[in-house]
Scaffold this motif. Sequence first.
Motif, PDB file in Angstrom:
ATOM      1  N   THR A  17       0.831  -1.199   0.000  1.00 10.65           N
ATOM      2  CA  THR A  17       0.000   0.000   0.000  1.00 10.65           C
ATOM      3  C   THR A  17       0.866   1.250   0.000  1.00 10.65           C
ATOM      4  OG1 THR A  17      -1.804   1.120   1.180  1.00 10.65           O
ATOM      5  CG2 THR A  17      -0.133   0.084   2.512  1.00 10.65           C
ATOM      6  N   LEU A  18       0.293   2.356  -0.429  1.00 14.25           N
ATOM      7  CA  LEU A  18       1.018   3.626  -0.420  1.00 14.25           C
ATOM      8  C   LEU A  18       1.059   4.166   1.002  1.00 14.25           C
ATOM      9  CD1 LEU A  18       2.398   5.989  -1.837  1.00 14.25           C
ATOM     10  CD2 LEU A  18       0.125   6.960  -2.281  1.00 14.25           C
ATOM     11  N   ASN A  19       2.248   4.362   1.514  1.00 13.94           N
ATOM     12  CA  ASN A  19       2.408   4.886   2.869  1.00 13.94           C
ATOM     13  C   ASN A  19       3.807   5.466   3.017  1.00 13.94           C
ATOM     14  OD1 ASN A  19       4.198   2.695   4.602  1.00 13.94           O
ATOM     15  ND2 ASN A  19       3.102   1.750   2.900  1.00 13.94           N
ATOM     16  N   ASN A  20       4.007   6.238   4.051  1.00 12.86           N
ATOM     17  CA  ASN A  20       5.324   6.825   4.289  1.00 12.86           C
ATOM     18  C   ASN A  20       6.254   5.897   5.058  1.00 12.86           C
ATOM     19  OD1 ASN A  20       3.392   7.382   6.521  1.00 12.86           O
ATOM     20  ND2 ASN A  20       5.155   8.308   7.499  1.00 12.86           N
ATOM     21  N   HIS A  21       5.704   4.876   5.709  1.00 13.13           N
ATOM     22  CA  HIS A  21       6.503   4.068   6.616  1.00 13.13           C
ATOM     23  C   HIS A  21       7.502   3.170   5.881  1.00 13.13           C
ATOM     24  CE1 HIS A  21       3.784   5.587   9.574  1.00 13.13           C
ATOM     25  NE2 HIS A  21       2.747   5.027   8.974  1.00 13.13           N
ATOM     26  N   THR A  22       7.066   2.515   4.811  1.00 13.63           N
ATOM     27  CA  THR A  22       8.012   1.664   4.078  1.00 13.63           C
ATOM     28  C   THR A  22       9.078   2.504   3.393  1.00 13.63           C
ATOM     29  OG1 THR A  22       6.428   1.659   2.238  1.00 13.63           O
ATOM     30  CG2 THR A  22       6.423  -0.246   3.705  1.00 13.63           C
ATOM     31  N   VAL A  23       8.712   3.683   2.895  1.00 19.51           N
ATOM     32  CA  VAL A  23       9.716   4.571   2.309  1.00 19.51           C
ATOM     33  C   VAL A  23      10.732   4.978   3.371  1.00 19.51           C
ATOM     34  CG1 VAL A  23      10.097   6.766   1.121  1.00 19.51           C
ATOM     35  CG2 VAL A  23       8.066   5.408   0.606  1.00 19.51           C
ATOM     36  N   GLY A  24      10.234   5.312   4.565  1.00 17.45           N
ATOM     37  CA  GLY A  24      11.150   5.645   5.656  1.00 17.45           C
ATOM     38  C   GLY A  24      12.043   4.487   6.039  1.00 17.45           C
ATOM     39  N   VAL A  25      11.467   3.284   6.094  1.00 21.30           N
ATOM     40  CA  VAL A  25      12.254   2.094   6.432  1.00 21.30           C
ATOM     41  C   VAL A  25      13.379   1.882   5.430  1.00 21.30           C
ATOM     42  CG1 VAL A  25      12.177  -0.433   6.458  1.00 21.30           C
ATOM     43  CG2 VAL A  25      10.498   0.871   7.759  1.00 21.30           C
ATOM     44  N   MET A  26      13.060   1.961   4.130  1.00 26.43           N
ATOM     45  CA  MET A  26      14.087   1.744   3.105  1.00 26.43           C
ATOM     46  C   MET A  26      15.183   2.805   3.187  1.00 26.43           C
ATOM     47  SD  MET A  26      12.999  -1.007   1.879  1.00 26.43           S
ATOM     48  CE  MET A  26      11.466  -1.924   1.766  1.00 26.43           C
ATOM     49  N   CYS A  27      14.796   4.042   3.460  1.00 25.47           N
ATOM     50  CA  CYS A  27      15.789   5.107   3.602  1.00 25.47           C
ATOM     51  C   CYS A  27      16.686   4.865   4.810  1.00 25.47           C
ATOM     52  CB  CYS A  27      15.094   6.457   3.735  1.00 25.47           C
ATOM     53  SG  CYS A  27      14.295   7.032   2.222  1.00 25.47           S
ATOM     54  N   VAL A  28      16.103   4.418   5.914  1.00 22.61           N
ATOM     55  CA  VAL A  28      16.912   4.127   7.104  1.00 22.61           C
ATOM     56  C   VAL A  28      17.854   2.961   6.828  1.00 22.61           C
ATOM     57  CG1 VAL A  28      16.835   3.341   9.497  1.00 22.61           C
ATOM     58  CG2 VAL A  28      15.227   5.079   8.696  1.00 22.61           C
ATOM     59  N   TRP A  29      17.361   1.938   6.118  1.00 22.00           N
ATOM     60  CA  TRP A  29      18.226   0.821   5.740  1.00 22.00           C
ATOM     61  C   TRP A  29      19.473   1.328   5.018  1.00 22.00           C
ATOM     62  CZ3 TRP A  29      19.158  -3.875   7.022  1.00 22.00           C
ATOM     63  CH2 TRP A  29      18.155  -4.754   7.424  1.00 22.00           C
ATOM     64  N   VAL A  30      19.276   2.132   3.981  1.00 21.93           N
ATOM     65  CA  VAL A  30      20.400   2.620   3.195  1.00 21.93           C
ATOM     66  C   VAL A  30      21.314   3.492   4.052  1.00 21.93           C
ATOM     67  CG1 VAL A  30      21.077   3.986   1.177  1.00 21.93           C
ATOM     68  CG2 VAL A  30      19.086   2.483   1.051  1.00 21.93           C
ATOM     69  N   THR A  31      20.729   4.323   4.897  1.00 24.65           N
ATOM     70  CA  THR A  31      21.521   5.179   5.779  1.00 24.65           C
ATOM     71  C   THR A  31      22.390   4.358   6.719  1.00 24.65           C
ATOM     72  OG1 THR A  31      19.780   6.871   5.729  1.00 24.65           O
ATOM     73  CG2 THR A  31      21.388   6.997   7.507  1.00 24.65           C
ATOM     74  N   VAL A  32      21.787   3.384   7.366  1.00 24.52           N
ATOM     75  CA  VAL A  32      22.512   2.562   8.342  1.00 24.52           C
ATOM     76  C   VAL A  32      23.652   1.795   7.672  1.00 24.52           C
ATOM     77  CG1 VAL A  32      22.302   0.558   9.855  1.00 24.52           C
ATOM     78  CG2 VAL A  32      20.590   2.373   9.934  1.00 24.52           C
ATOM     79  N   LEU A  33      23.385   1.212   6.513  1.00 26.46           N
ATOM     80  CA  LEU A  33      24.412   0.431   5.832  1.00 26.46           C
ATOM     81  C   LEU A  33      25.526   1.322   5.301  1.00 26.46           C
ATOM     82  CD1 LEU A  33      22.062  -2.088   4.013  1.00 26.46           C
ATOM     83  CD2 LEU A  33      23.440  -2.480   6.064  1.00 26.46           C
ATOM     84  N   ALA A  34      25.187   2.559   4.902  1.00 25.39           N
ATOM     85  CA  ALA A  34      26.229   3.504   4.502  1.00 25.39           C
ATOM     86  C   ALA A  34      27.054   3.935   5.704  1.00 25.39           C
ATOM     87  CB  ALA A  34      25.596   4.728   3.825  1.00 25.39           C
ATOM     88  N   ALA A  84      19.524   9.838   5.054  1.00 25.21           N
ATOM     89  CA  ALA A  84      19.196  10.166   6.446  1.00 25.21           C
ATOM     90  C   ALA A  84      18.172  11.297   6.493  1.00 25.21           C
ATOM     91  CB  ALA A  84      20.462  10.563   7.202  1.00 25.21           C
ATOM     92  N   ALA A  85      18.348  12.292   5.619  1.00 27.38           N
ATOM     93  CA  ALA A  85      17.400  13.405   5.582  1.00 27.38           C
ATOM     94  C   ALA A  85      16.076  12.994   4.942  1.00 27.38           C
ATOM     95  CB  ALA A  85      18.016  14.575   4.823  1.00 27.38           C
ATOM     96  N   PHE A  86      16.133  12.191   3.867  1.00 24.28           N
ATOM     97  CA  PHE A  86      14.898  11.767   3.207  1.00 24.28           C
ATOM     98  C   PHE A  86      14.082  10.859   4.122  1.00 24.28           C
ATOM     99  CE2 PHE A  86      12.702   9.560  -0.517  1.00 24.28           C
ATOM    100  CZ  PHE A  86      11.842  10.626  -0.721  1.00 24.28           C
ATOM    101  N   ALA A  87      14.769  10.079   4.968  1.00 22.09           N
ATOM    102  CA  ALA A  87      14.049   9.269   5.953  1.00 22.09           C
ATOM    103  C   ALA A  87      13.243  10.165   6.885  1.00 22.09           C
ATOM    104  CB  ALA A  87      15.035   8.421   6.759  1.00 22.09           C
ATOM    105  N   ALA A  88      13.844  11.271   7.329  1.00 22.27           N
ATOM    106  CA  ALA A  88      13.138  12.198   8.217  1.00 22.27           C
ATOM    107  C   ALA A  88      11.988  12.897   7.501  1.00 22.27           C
ATOM    108  CB  ALA A  88      14.114  13.227   8.777  1.00 22.27           C
ATOM    109  N   CYS A  89      12.117  13.121   6.197  1.00 18.19           N
ATOM    110  CA  CYS A  89      11.038  13.759   5.436  1.00 18.19           C
ATOM    111  C   CYS A  89       9.818  12.853   5.337  1.00 18.19           C
ATOM    112  CB  CYS A  89      11.528  14.107   4.029  1.00 18.19           C
ATOM    113  SG  CYS A  89      12.750  15.447   4.001  1.00 18.19           S
ATOM    114  N   ASN A  90      10.014  11.546   5.466  1.00 19.79           N
ATOM    115  CA  ASN A  90       8.908  10.594   5.403  1.00 19.79           C
ATOM    116  C   ASN A  90       8.474  10.123   6.780  1.00 19.79           C
ATOM    117  OD1 ASN A  90       8.384   9.806   2.377  1.00 19.79           O
ATOM    118  ND2 ASN A  90      10.602   9.978   2.591  1.00 19.79           N
ATOM    119  N   GLU A  91       9.412  10.007   7.689  1.00 28.64           N
ATOM    120  CA  GLU A  91       9.129   9.662   9.083  1.00 28.64           C
ATOM    121  C   GLU A  91       9.711  10.779   9.937  1.00 28.64           C
ATOM    122  OE1 GLU A  91       7.380   7.516  10.515  1.00 28.64           O
ATOM    123  OE2 GLU A  91       7.281   5.641   9.401  1.00 28.64           O
ATOM    124  N   LEU A  92       8.894  11.742  10.321  1.00 27.83           N
ATOM    125  CA  LEU A  92       9.418  12.919  11.007  1.00 27.83           C
ATOM    126  C   LEU A  92      10.237  12.580  12.253  1.00 27.83           C
ATOM    127  CD1 LEU A  92       6.431  15.424  10.631  1.00 27.83           C
ATOM    128  CD2 LEU A  92       8.457  15.163   9.201  1.00 27.83           C
TER     129      LEU A  92
END
Length: 483
Positions: free
Chosen positions: A219-236, A257-265
Motif C-alpha cells: 500500500t502507499l504509505n510513508n513508513h516503508t519509504v522511511g524504512v528503506m531510507c533508514v536501511w540505506v543510511t545505516v548500511l552507509a 538520512a534526511a529523506f528518511a526524516a522527510c517521510n518519518e518525522l
Amino acid sequence: MRPEPNSPPTTSTAPSPETPLHDPRYPERSESRRIVLGLVTAVAVGLSLGATLRIPTLIGANDISRWCTIWALVEQGTYRINDCPWQSQTQDKIARENPDDPEKPDFYSSKPPLLPTLIAGIIAPFRAVAGVPLDAVIREQERTPRRDRPDEKPEPIKWQAHVYYFKPVLILLNIVPLWVVLILYARFLDRHAGPRDWPWMAALTASALAMPWFSFLTTLNNHTVGVMCVWVTVLALARLVEGDRKRVTFAVAGFFAAFAACNELPALSLTALALLITLGIEPGRTLRVFVPAALVPIAAFLLTQYLALGQFTPAYAEFGTSSYLYKDSYWQEPLEMDALDEPKPIYFFHLTLGHHGMIGLTPVFLFALIGWVRAWREAKVLRPLLAATLAATVVVVGYYTLKTNNYGGSTQGARWLFWLFPLWSICLPYGLMSGSDRRWLRRLFWLALVVSVMTVGYALRSPWSHPWAVDLLEHLDLYPLKR
C-alpha cells in the motif's frame, strides 16, 4: 609461519578511501549463502509483489489521503482535494476556509506533500500520453444476482483506470527498494555475521520476511519509504565507521538520512545522530558532502509543504484544532483505537511487549536486543552506530508513549516505530551467533520466527487493520473497543 585462513591479521592498517572493505578473517561468500540469498530475496519480492497486485489499491483512509493529493496534482494542478472522487473515503484531511463559500471548506490531505508530489511527477507523463483520467472507469460489468437473493440487484463490477497508474508506482516505491536493501544487507552480513552460516542465514531471513513493515509494502504509505531510507543510511554509516571514506558514501548517508526524516518525522533524530557520527569520522567531508546532500530532500520537503498549505509546519501540528474538527469530522467522535485513553504504563506495555509491541508481535527482535550487547563488546568499530540505535529507540519510544494514545490507529503494529527495525537489524547477527553451537537456541529462534512471520501473514490482506493479538483479545472480550 603463514596465518590460518580464519585467524585475525597480524597487522592492522586503515584502508585507503578507494580500497574495498573486506574482513580477511572470513572467507568470500559461500555457494550455500548465495543460494539462500537468492531464495530469500525471491520469496520476499515475489510474495510482496503478488500481494500488491491482489489487494485493492485504495484500501484505507491513510493511503487514500495521499492518492487524493496525487489525483488533484495530476488532474487539476492543485493540492486541494475537494473534487477528488475518493475524498469522502478518508478522514486524514484538514479543512481550510473557502472564501467563495464559507459553508463548504477546502480540504487538503494531512499527509506531508513531498511524497505525493514526487509520485505525481512520475505519473503525469504517462497520464498525458494515455489521455485517460486517473479516476476513469474503463469497463463496467454487471453482476449476476445471487440465487438466494433474486430481488437484490448487486452493484456492477467497475474496472478502474487508477489501477494501471498506481500499481506500478507501488512496485517502484516499495518492492524494488526491498530487493536492493536485501542485497546491501547481505554484504553487511558478509562482514559481521562471522564464518559460520547459521547467523548469516537466520539474520537475512528474519530481516526479509519477519518484520512488521513487510505487510505495508502493498500500500502507499510513508513508513516503508522511511524504512528503506533508514536501511540505506545505516548500511552507509556502517561502511563509514569501518573505514570507507568515499565521497559517494558520505553523500548517500546524508541524502537518505534526511529523506528518511522527510517521510518519518521522528527519524530526524537519526539524521542528527548520523551527522554526529560522520563529523566524528571526517568533519571536512561531512560539511562538504554529507550536509549538502542532506539539504536536498529537506529543501524539497519545505518547498512542497509551503506550496500545499502556505506554511512550513506539517499539518500534524494542527491536530485537535478546527483544521481537524470540521463539520461531520471523524475526529469529533473517534472510534476503535482512536478512542482509547489508557494509563501510560499499560500503553507502554502494549507498545513494546503487548498487542502492538515490537517484541510482542515480532519476537525475533529479542535476538537483536541480545545482539546489541554482544556487538558492543565484540564489534567496537560499530559502537557509534550501536549508540545511535539505542538513543533513537529510547527517544522515539519515549516520545510516542507520552504523546500518543492510539498505537497509530487501525494498523498492523505500531507503525511509527517501524523505521527503528533496520537499526536493530545490524545487531541481529550478533544475537544469533551462539545458535551455531546451541540447538536449543536455534529452536527458540525458529519459534520466534514463526510468530513473527505469522504476524506478517495475518497483516497481508490489509495492513490498515488490527493485529492478530488485538483481534484475539477482543474476540475473548478482554479488550473491548468502541465501535
